[in-house]
Design a protein around this motif. Sequence first.
Motif, PDB file in Angstrom:
ATOM      1  N   LEU A 179      58.862 -15.205 -19.652  1.00 49.40           N
ATOM      2  CA  LEU A 179      58.035 -14.359 -20.361  1.00 49.40           C
ATOM      3  C   LEU A 179      58.451 -12.738 -20.153  1.00 49.40           C
ATOM      4  O   LEU A 179      58.886 -12.616 -19.171  1.00 49.40           O
ATOM      5  CB  LEU A 179      56.686 -14.635 -20.157  1.00 49.40           C
ATOM      6  CG  LEU A 179      55.914 -15.946 -20.483  1.00 49.40           C
ATOM      7  CD1 LEU A 179      54.508 -16.109 -19.955  1.00 49.40           C
ATOM      8  CD2 LEU A 179      56.137 -16.321 -21.875  1.00 49.40           C
ATOM      9  N   THR A 183      53.924  -9.543 -21.402  1.00 48.82           N
ATOM     10  CA  THR A 183      53.262 -10.783 -21.813  1.00 48.82           C
ATOM     11  C   THR A 183      52.221 -11.283 -21.007  1.00 48.82           C
ATOM     12  O   THR A 183      51.124 -11.473 -20.889  1.00 48.82           O
ATOM     13  CB  THR A 183      53.872 -11.795 -22.540  1.00 48.82           C
ATOM     14  OG1 THR A 183      54.746 -11.416 -23.656  1.00 48.82           O
ATOM     15  CG2 THR A 183      53.301 -12.960 -22.805  1.00 48.82           C
ATOM     16  N   ASN A 186      49.292  -8.808 -20.383  1.00 48.57           N
ATOM     17  CA  ASN A 186      48.182  -9.136 -21.231  1.00 48.57           C
ATOM     18  C   ASN A 186      47.391 -10.187 -21.375  1.00 48.57           C
ATOM     19  O   ASN A 186      46.240 -10.306 -21.227  1.00 48.57           O
ATOM     20  CB  ASN A 186      49.153  -9.081 -22.785  1.00 48.57           C
ATOM     21  CG  ASN A 186      49.682  -7.929 -23.362  1.00 48.57           C
ATOM     22  OD1 ASN A 186      48.959  -6.702 -22.527  1.00 48.57           O
ATOM     23  ND2 ASN A 186      50.399  -7.898 -24.174  1.00 48.57           N
ATOM     24  N   CYS A 187      48.236 -11.427 -20.736  1.00 52.62           N
ATOM     25  CA  CYS A 187      47.511 -12.662 -20.214  1.00 52.62           C
ATOM     26  C   CYS A 187      46.755 -12.359 -18.908  1.00 52.62           C
ATOM     27  O   CYS A 187      45.429 -13.121 -18.994  1.00 52.62           O
ATOM     28  CB  CYS A 187      48.558 -13.700 -19.816  1.00 52.62           C
ATOM     29  SG  CYS A 187      49.367 -14.288 -21.498  1.00 52.62           S
TER      30      CYS A 187
END
Length: 226
Positions: A179, A183, A186-187
Motif C-alpha cells: 500500500l 493509504t 488514512n487507515c
Amino acid sequence: MSAAKSIRILLVDDHAIIREGYRSLLQKQPGMIVVAEAVDGAQAYRRFKEYSPDIVIMDISLPGQGGLQAIARIKQNATAAKILVFSMHQNPGFAVQAIHAGALGYVTKSSMPQVLIEAVQDVHAGRLTLSADIAQVLALETLGGDHKALQELSVREFEILRMLVEARSTDDIAQTLNLSPKTVSNCHYLIKRKLGVASDIELTHWAIRMKLINLLELSGPSSEYL
C-alpha cells in the motif's frame, strides 16, 4: 478412501514444530494428505496457486502479510477456495474477521485434535464451522461497544491495526501490505475513529484490553523464553 480421492491440504504456520505435529496428525487420518506447507501469507498464496489444494489450514498470526490478508488474496484468486483458520487467538473478533475475509471455519489451537479433524471435514463439505469455545462466546456474549467496533473494521484495517500495535512504522506497514504510506496513514486515522481512541497509546491499551495482543508480546524477543 483412495489416495486419489483424499482431501488435499495446504498447511500454513510459521512454526516448523507445530507444522510437523499437525501434518503428522492429519496424515494419520484416512482420506487426508498434506500436499504442501507455507510459512507466511505470501508463500501460502504461491503454494495455493501451485498445488490447488482442496482445503487450506491457516494460522492468522504470520510474519509479513498476515493470515487475514492471505485469505482475502486467495479468495480473490479462487472464490471457491475452502479455508479453515487454526489459531491461538480465542477472541471471537478474530473469528469474525476471518469469516469476513473468506474463511469457512475457525478452530482454536487449544481444541482437542478431533475437533480439527472434524472441522477439516466440515469445511471440505462447504459447511461453516467454529470450535466450541469460539461458538459459545459468540452465542452467549452480549457484545459490548468495543467488540462491535472491532467487527466494524475491514480486513485491511484489522491487519493494519495488528501491525500498529506491534509498533511497526507507517512505511514498514505500507511495504508489507503493498500500500502507499498515505493509504496506511488514512487507515490509521479511520481505525482510531472507529475504535473511539485518540492516540496510539490508547490504541495499544485498547488492543491489550481486547486480548488482541498481550504484555508478553510487547516485551520483545526475550519474551519467548519467559
